[in-house]
Write an enzyme that holds these catalytic residues in place. Structure first.
Site, mmCIF file in Angstrom:
data_model
loop_
_atom_site.group_PDB
_atom_site.id
_atom_site.type_symbol
_atom_site.label_atom_id
_atom_site.label_comp_id
_atom_site.label_asym_id
_atom_site.label_seq_id
_atom_site.Cartn_x
_atom_site.Cartn_y
_atom_site.Cartn_z
ATOM 1 N N TYR A 102 0.821 -1.214 0.000
ATOM 2 C CA TYR A 102 0.000 0.000 0.000
ATOM 3 C C TYR A 102 0.858 1.269 0.000
ATOM 4 C CZ TYR A 102 -4.320 -2.554 0.159
ATOM 5 O OH TYR A 102 -5.363 -3.368 -0.217
ATOM 6 N N GLN B 98 -15.028 3.057 -7.569
ATOM 7 C CA GLN B 98 -14.419 1.935 -6.855
ATOM 8 C C GLN B 98 -12.942 2.244 -6.604
ATOM 9 O OE1 GLN B 98 -15.416 -2.038 -8.744
ATOM 10 N NE2 GLN B 98 -16.483 -0.689 -10.167
ATOM 11 N N ASP C 240 -7.858 5.944 -5.429
ATOM 12 C CA ASP C 240 -6.988 7.111 -5.653
ATOM 13 C C ASP C 240 -7.819 8.394 -5.561
ATOM 14 O OD1 ASP C 240 -7.266 6.127 -9.047
ATOM 15 O OD2 ASP C 240 -8.130 7.970 -8.233
ATOM 16 N N HIS D 52 -15.058 1.777 -2.198
ATOM 17 C CA HIS D 52 -14.008 0.881 -1.682
ATOM 18 C C HIS D 52 -12.972 1.639 -0.866
ATOM 19 C CE1 HIS D 52 -15.100 -2.216 -5.006
ATOM 20 N NE2 HIS D 52 -15.957 -2.204 -4.028
ATOM 21 N N SER E 38 -14.427 -3.886 -14.761
ATOM 22 C CA SER E 38 -14.635 -5.238 -15.295
ATOM 23 C C SER E 38 -15.915 -5.848 -14.753
ATOM 24 C CB SER E 38 -13.446 -6.123 -14.890
ATOM 25 O OG SER E 38 -13.353 -6.149 -13.458
ATOM 26 N N PRO F 130 -12.691 -0.376 -23.431
ATOM 27 C CA PRO F 130 -12.214 -0.999 -24.681
ATOM 28 C C PRO F 130 -12.641 -2.460 -24.792
ATOM 29 C CG PRO F 130 -10.418 0.099 -23.497
ATOM 30 C CD PRO F 130 -11.589 0.050 -22.574
HETATM 31 C C1 BV8 Z 1 -18.106 -7.846 0.834
HETATM 32 C C2 BV8 Z 1 -9.803 -1.733 -2.338
HETATM 33 C C3 BV8 Z 1 -19.391 -8.736 2.565
HETATM 34 C C4 BV8 Z 1 -8.567 -2.458 -1.919
HETATM 35 C C5 BV8 Z 1 -11.190 -3.350 -3.523
HETATM 36 C C6 BV8 Z 1 -21.025 -11.892 -4.946
HETATM 37 C C7 BV8 Z 1 -20.536 -12.722 -5.903
HETATM 38 C C8 BV8 Z 1 -19.170 -13.105 -5.865
HETATM 39 C C9 BV8 Z 1 -18.291 -12.629 -4.874
HETATM 40 C C10 BV8 Z 1 -18.796 -11.803 -3.936
HETATM 41 C C11 BV8 Z 1 -20.146 -11.439 -3.956
HETATM 42 N N1 BV8 Z 1 -20.347 -10.608 -2.912
HETATM 43 C C12 BV8 Z 1 -19.174 -10.438 -2.226
HETATM 44 C C13 BV8 Z 1 -18.223 -11.174 -2.840
HETATM 45 C C14 BV8 Z 1 -16.835 -11.238 -2.420
HETATM 46 C C15 BV8 Z 1 -15.978 -10.079 -2.946
HETATM 47 C C16 BV8 Z 1 -15.905 -10.118 -4.455
HETATM 48 O O1 BV8 Z 1 -16.617 -9.415 -5.149
HETATM 49 N N2 BV8 Z 1 -14.963 -10.951 -4.928
HETATM 50 C C17 BV8 Z 1 -14.720 -10.993 -6.404
HETATM 51 C C18 BV8 Z 1 -13.215 -11.017 -6.626
HETATM 52 C C19 BV8 Z 1 -15.375 -12.192 -6.974
HETATM 53 N N3 BV8 Z 1 -16.492 -8.786 -2.504
HETATM 54 C C20 BV8 Z 1 -16.064 -8.368 -1.286
HETATM 55 O O2 BV8 Z 1 -15.317 -8.988 -0.550
HETATM 56 C C21 BV8 Z 1 -16.600 -7.005 -0.843
HETATM 57 N N4 BV8 Z 1 -17.045 -7.089 0.536
HETATM 58 O O3 BV8 Z 1 -18.772 -8.425 0.024
HETATM 59 O O4 BV8 Z 1 -18.326 -7.868 2.170
HETATM 60 C C22 BV8 Z 1 -19.669 -8.358 3.931
HETATM 61 C C23 BV8 Z 1 -20.921 -7.862 4.189
HETATM 62 C C24 BV8 Z 1 -21.230 -7.552 5.508
HETATM 63 C C25 BV8 Z 1 -20.258 -7.724 6.524
HETATM 64 C C26 BV8 Z 1 -18.985 -8.209 6.192
HETATM 65 C C27 BV8 Z 1 -18.669 -8.520 4.874
HETATM 66 C C28 BV8 Z 1 -15.453 -5.958 -0.838
HETATM 67 C C29 BV8 Z 1 -14.960 -5.714 -2.210
HETATM 68 C C30 BV8 Z 1 -13.962 -4.536 -2.207
HETATM 69 C C31 BV8 Z 1 -12.534 -5.010 -2.277
HETATM 70 N N5 BV8 Z 1 -11.616 -3.878 -2.394
HETATM 71 N N6 BV8 Z 1 -10.334 -2.291 -3.584
HETATM 72 C C32 BV8 Z 1 -7.405 -2.220 -2.846
HETATM 73 O O5 BV8 Z 1 -7.586 -1.561 -3.899
HETATM 74 O O6 BV8 Z 1 -6.315 -2.665 -2.485
HETATM 75 S S1 BV8 Z 1 -11.768 -4.023 -5.011
HETATM 76 C C33 BV8 Z 1 -10.678 -3.416 -6.231
HETATM 77 O O7 BV8 Z 1 -10.807 -4.324 -7.287
HETATM 78 C C34 BV8 Z 1 -11.009 -2.079 -6.829
HETATM 79 O O8 BV8 Z 1 -11.491 -1.169 -5.877
HETATM 80 C C35 BV8 Z 1 -12.084 -2.439 -7.841
HETATM 81 O O9 BV8 Z 1 -13.319 -2.461 -7.248
HETATM 82 C C36 BV8 Z 1 -11.738 -3.854 -8.175
HETATM 83 C C37 BV8 Z 1 -11.090 -3.883 -9.506
HETATM 84 O O10 BV8 Z 1 -12.118 -3.878 -10.402
HETATM 85 P P1 BV8 Z 1 -12.133 -2.765 -11.576
HETATM 86 O O11 BV8 Z 1 -12.061 -1.420 -10.994
HETATM 87 O O12 BV8 Z 1 -13.270 -3.135 -12.409
HETATM 88 O O13 BV8 Z 1 -10.725 -3.010 -12.304
HETATM 89 P P2 BV8 Z 1 -10.233 -4.271 -13.134
HETATM 90 O O14 BV8 Z 1 -8.752 -4.207 -13.083
HETATM 91 O O15 BV8 Z 1 -10.925 -5.499 -12.728
HETATM 92 O O16 BV8 Z 1 -10.752 -3.944 -14.618
HETATM 93 C C38 BV8 Z 1 -10.327 -2.786 -15.269
HETATM 94 C C39 BV8 Z 1 -11.317 -2.568 -16.414
HETATM 95 O O17 BV8 Z 1 -10.962 -1.333 -17.051
HETATM 96 C C40 BV8 Z 1 -11.256 -3.665 -17.487
HETATM 97 O O18 BV8 Z 1 -12.584 -3.966 -17.888
HETATM 98 C C41 BV8 Z 1 -10.488 -3.001 -18.642
HETATM 99 O O19 BV8 Z 1 -10.949 -3.442 -19.885
HETATM 100 C C42 BV8 Z 1 -10.850 -1.543 -18.445
HETATM 101 N N7 BV8 Z 1 -9.848 -0.590 -18.915
HETATM 102 C C43 BV8 Z 1 -8.491 -0.740 -18.912
HETATM 103 N N8 BV8 Z 1 -7.912 0.415 -19.375
HETATM 104 C C44 BV8 Z 1 -8.939 1.298 -19.631
HETATM 105 C C45 BV8 Z 1 -10.172 0.659 -19.328
HETATM 106 N N9 BV8 Z 1 -11.378 1.271 -19.472
HETATM 107 C C46 BV8 Z 1 -11.366 2.558 -19.932
HETATM 108 N N10 BV8 Z 1 -10.216 3.242 -20.234
HETATM 109 C C47 BV8 Z 1 -9.004 2.639 -20.110
HETATM 110 N N11 BV8 Z 1 -7.886 3.309 -20.402
#
Ligand code: BV8
Length: 261
Positions: free
Chosen positions: A75, A108, A111, A126, A205, A230
């Site tokens: 971090y 989400q 930053d 987040h 995503s 994209p």
């Molecule tokens: C919780 C902070 C419960 C930390 C982050 C339901 C189904 C399945 C799983 C779950 C569910 N409910 C809960 C879960 C579990 C889990 C989850 O979702 N797991 C996933 C992996 C399956 N969720 C949790 O644990 C959440 N908490 O549910 O708590 C609870 C309830 C009550 C009491 C106790 C507990 C917490 C989730 C938050 C985690 N923290 N970030 C850190 O950053 O270190 S998540 C982190 O990853 C980011 O914040 C962001 O949210 C995520 C990344 O996703 P994206 O932002 O979409 O980025 P990604 O890299 O994936 O994709 C980038 C996209 O951009 C791509 O599509 C690409 O094509 C595109 N792109 C690239 N370049 C460009 C572009 N687009 C435009 N322009 C460009 N230039």
């Protein structure tokens, strides 16, 4: 506003009509929004030292408890990275759109690039990389943070002046509940949209829940949901319209076209 590098940005008349006709816009942004500023997306954040780690394994209370200096080092490096980059034309365009329409930004991203571009962020669902608090007593911490210029394996987290506990980043880790007020504000802003309003889904995503469920709230509110990414994503089928290009290229073009009517 600078013209986007590379080939002309193609935006359909439907997208422009939807934005021109909208009085309110909610922008849901993810890591792709900050990619062109030099902040790696979550899936790409694993460069160098942390390459062999799945971020959703590193960004967890368990990983912290197992080895605070190892997670803190990750971090602290990300703090340095975010402090060293600037908002991109996509962030600036969203800030400018607020002069033309009622805009709410829900992100989400942990930053502060939206804010540095001049946007008022309704909700960091987040959390924020630049907010710190004590892992034990929860006291906010605004002391100095040692930021490594190069990735380091381990770095001791600062100590809480109140209880000598370890200071942690103010982000939401996997398995942790989202900040209730922020998430409720996000849902309320989306539910308040109506036919004729627009929800922009930029650079996510759609994998991480419950944030990935937010576009569906805009959909059921009757708003036009436009994806700017994209790539095809897990939320593409929740979106009426898609602009398959980058945030820093598309958003300035949209704002220019709305401004020029
Ligand atoms: C919780 C902070 C419960 C930390 C982050 C339901 C189904 C399945 C799983 C779950 C569910 N409910 C809960 C879960 C579990 C889990 C989850 O979702 N797991 C996933 C992996 C399956 N969720 C949790 O644990 C959440 N908490 O549910 O708590 C609870 C309830 C009550 C009491 C106790 C507990 C917490 C989730 C938050 C985690 N923290 N970030 C850190 O950053 O270190 S998540 C982190 O990853 C980011 O914040 C962001 O949210 C995520 C990344 O996703 P994206 O932002 O979409 O980025 P990604 O890299 O994936 O994709 C980038 C996209 O951009 C791509 O599509 C690409 O094509 C595109 N792109 C690239 N370049 C460009 C572009 N687009 C435009 N322009 C460009 N230039």
């Amino acid at each position: 506003m600078s013209q986007a590098e590379g080939p002309a940005v193609e935006v359909s008349e439907e997208v422009l009509e939807a934005l021109r006709g909208a009085s309110r816009v909610v922008a849901l942004t993810g890591a792709g929004m900050s990619a062109e500023s030099g902040v790696p997306t979550f899936r790409d954040a694993q460069s160098g030292l942390w390459e062999q780690f799945d971020p959703s394994q590193l960004a967890t209370p368990e990983a912290w408890r197992a080895d605070p200096p190892f997670v803190w080092a990750w971090y602290a490096w990300r703090v340095g990275l975010v402090r060293s980059v600037q908002p991109n034309p996509g962030h600036c365009a969203l800030a400018e759109l607020a002069d033309l329409r009622e805009v709410a930004v829900v992100t989400q991203n942990i930053d502060d690039l939206h804010e540095r571009a001049g946007s008022t962020v309704l909700a960091h669902v987040h959390g924020s990389l630049l907010d710190f608090r004590c892992m034990d007593c929860g006291a906010p911490y605004d002391g100095e943070i040692e930021v490594p210029t190069e990735p380091v394996e381990r770095l001791d987290p600062p100590t809480c002046p109140e209880c000598q506990g370890d200071i942690r980043p103010g982000v939401v880790w996997f398995g942790e509940e989202l900040p209730r007020a922020a998430f409720d504000d996000a849902v309320a802003a989306l539910e308040a949209l109506g036919p004729g309003d627009v929800c922009l889904v930029v650079g996510t995503s759609g994998i991480v829940y419950p944030a990935a469920g937010l576009p569906a709230v805009a959909l059921s509110a009757g708003a036009t949901v436009v994806e700017v990414n994209p790539q095809e994503t897990d939320v593409s089928d929740m979106c009426h319209l898609h602009v398959r290009d980058t945030a820093a290229r598309v958003l300035p073009t949209l704002v220019e076209r709305v401004r020029s009517g």
